[in-house]
Design a protein around this motif. Sequence first.
Motif, short mmCIF file in Angstrom:
data_model
loop_
_atom_site.label_atom_id
_atom_site.label_comp_id
_atom_site.label_asym_id
_atom_site.label_seq_id
_atom_site.Cartn_x
_atom_site.Cartn_y
_atom_site.Cartn_z
N TRP A 1 72.03 53.25 27.48
CA TRP A 1 73.39 52.93 27.90
C TRP A 1 74.18 54.23 28.09
CZ3 TRP A 1 75.52 48.36 29.33
CH2 TRP A 1 76.92 48.29 29.43
N ALA A 2 73.97 55.19 27.20
CA ALA A 2 74.68 56.47 27.26
C ALA A 2 73.88 57.48 28.08
CB ALA A 2 74.94 57.00 25.86
N GLN A 3 73.52 57.10 29.28
CA GLN A 3 72.86 58.00 30.23
C GLN A 3 73.85 58.28 31.35
OE1 GLN A 3 69.97 56.41 33.02
NE2 GLN A 3 68.58 58.12 32.66
N LEU B 1 77.14 54.15 20.00
CA LEU B 1 77.85 53.41 21.05
C LEU B 1 79.02 52.64 20.47
CD1 LEU B 1 74.80 51.97 23.05
CD2 LEU B 1 76.08 54.08 23.51
N HIS B 2 80.00 52.36 21.32
CA HIS B 2 81.16 51.55 20.95
C HIS B 2 81.34 50.48 22.02
CE1 HIS B 2 82.23 54.72 18.01
NE2 HIS B 2 81.81 55.54 18.95
N LEU B 3 80.35 49.61 22.13
CA LEU B 3 80.31 48.65 23.22
C LEU B 3 81.50 47.70 23.18
CD1 LEU B 3 76.51 47.73 23.20
CD2 LEU B 3 77.70 49.28 24.77
N PRO B 4 82.12 47.45 24.34
CA PRO B 4 83.24 46.50 24.39
C PRO B 4 82.77 45.10 23.99
CG PRO B 4 83.12 47.83 26.40
CD PRO B 4 81.85 48.07 25.64
N ARG C 1 76.69 42.25 26.67
CA ARG C 1 75.41 41.76 26.13
C ARG C 1 74.36 42.85 26.30
NH1 ARG C 1 74.54 36.44 29.43
NH2 ARG C 1 75.50 37.74 31.04
N TYR C 2 73.94 43.43 25.18
CA TYR C 2 73.03 44.58 25.18
C TYR C 2 71.95 44.34 24.14
CZ TYR C 2 71.59 49.38 23.91
OH TYR C 2 70.88 50.52 23.61
N THR C 3 70.70 44.48 24.56
CA THR C 3 69.55 44.29 23.67
C THR C 3 68.55 45.41 23.88
OG1 THR C 3 69.80 41.88 23.83
CG2 THR C 3 67.72 42.71 22.96
N LYS D 1 86.97 57.89 32.42
CA LYS D 1 87.42 56.49 32.45
C LYS D 1 86.23 55.55 32.28
CE LYS D 1 89.80 53.23 35.59
NZ LYS D 1 88.69 52.30 35.84
N PHE D 2 85.17 55.77 33.04
CA PHE D 2 83.98 54.91 32.94
C PHE D 2 83.41 54.96 31.52
CE2 PHE D 2 82.92 55.96 37.66
CZ PHE D 2 83.96 55.15 38.08
N GLY D 3 83.30 56.17 30.97
CA GLY D 3 82.70 56.33 29.64
C GLY D 3 83.46 55.58 28.57
N PHE D 4 84.79 55.59 28.66
CA PHE D 4 85.59 54.86 27.68
C PHE D 4 85.48 53.36 27.90
CE2 PHE D 4 89.81 52.97 26.68
CZ PHE D 4 89.71 53.04 25.30
N GLU D 5 85.61 52.91 29.13
CA GLU D 5 85.57 51.48 29.42
C GLU D 5 84.22 50.87 29.06
OE1 GLU D 5 88.74 51.32 33.16
OE2 GLU D 5 86.59 51.30 33.56
N GLN D 6 83.15 51.67 29.16
CA GLN D 6 81.80 51.15 28.89
C GLN D 6 81.38 51.34 27.44
OE1 GLN D 6 79.09 52.82 31.81
NE2 GLN D 6 80.58 52.54 33.45
#
Length: 333
Positions: free
Chosen positions: A113-115, A154-157, A161-163, A305-310
Amino acid sequence: MINQLPLTLALGPYDHTRDITDGSVPVEGVRLRPLNLPIEEIFYRFTMYREWDISEMSTAKYLALRAQDDNSIQALPIFISRAFRHSMFYVKANSAIKRPQDLVGKRVGIPEWAQSAGIYGRGFLSDYLGIDLKSIKWIQAGVNEPGRIEKVKLHLPEGVRYTAAPDKSLNEMLLNGEIDAAMSARAPDSMGNGIERLMPEYQSLEEQYFKDTNIYPIMHALVVKSSILEQHPWVGMNLYKAFTIAKNQSLERLSDVTASHAPLAWLKEYTDRMKALFGDDFFPYGVGSDVGGQINRATLAAYCKFGFEQGVCKRQLDVDELFPKSVLSSFKV
């Protein structure tokens, strides 16, 4: 020479940095010991263990650490690798998924996710196409081998849905139908043999994306241990100057029609095309008021912006806090 500061540098093999690593462009006051390693190994070993002094690093990992107030390393506005990422979307051959909008409600595999590539790719989906990232089920696994893991917290919103699938690869899952698509900077092994790009016309789409957004994605930056910059604050600017000279010499080689400086036909014509799109400095460093600096500032602002929102970044960062003030101030007029 005596009295030079000995520093280790881990960097991939690039034409625009080779004059640094082969010593033809010196870094004033520094004696570099270059380490040439696979990029994934560089990222893992430096992110996890800080095994050398200066490193190429994923901008995603760097932003995540900065947002967590980890100030142990500092980036310089030297952007080692950059690439548009419309080409990173893969589907099974003859898939019913024909366009990015068809990913809504589907299962999409990612290596991390953090790529950096993934952040830009998801930003393209959400900001440019208006796709809700929560409408997609995200599966994390190694691209061609199992076992890949996230390197930062990670700090997923809520609602994402992440697996993780640590015992599988994106390549095998895409072929056997466990996922509907994959997003990866590195192509799956079965590309062209059961797997194809979702957007085969990606280059024209990427050019239009740049014209519409002024975003020229930055994948990797050069980072330095903060302890070195604290003890030797001159190192940052001296590195920036040397890497800029090396990059400019690379651009000059690509524009020279006398000899084949890269094993490509029509290299000069492609270089001219790059200049027409991005300007004469078509691989810009810095974040100043010149054309290249403005492109980089717009790109980095969107990336923050993308990094924070994601949920890669704990908080939204500002471009000016990404780099040492002593270096950043040199780009402001």
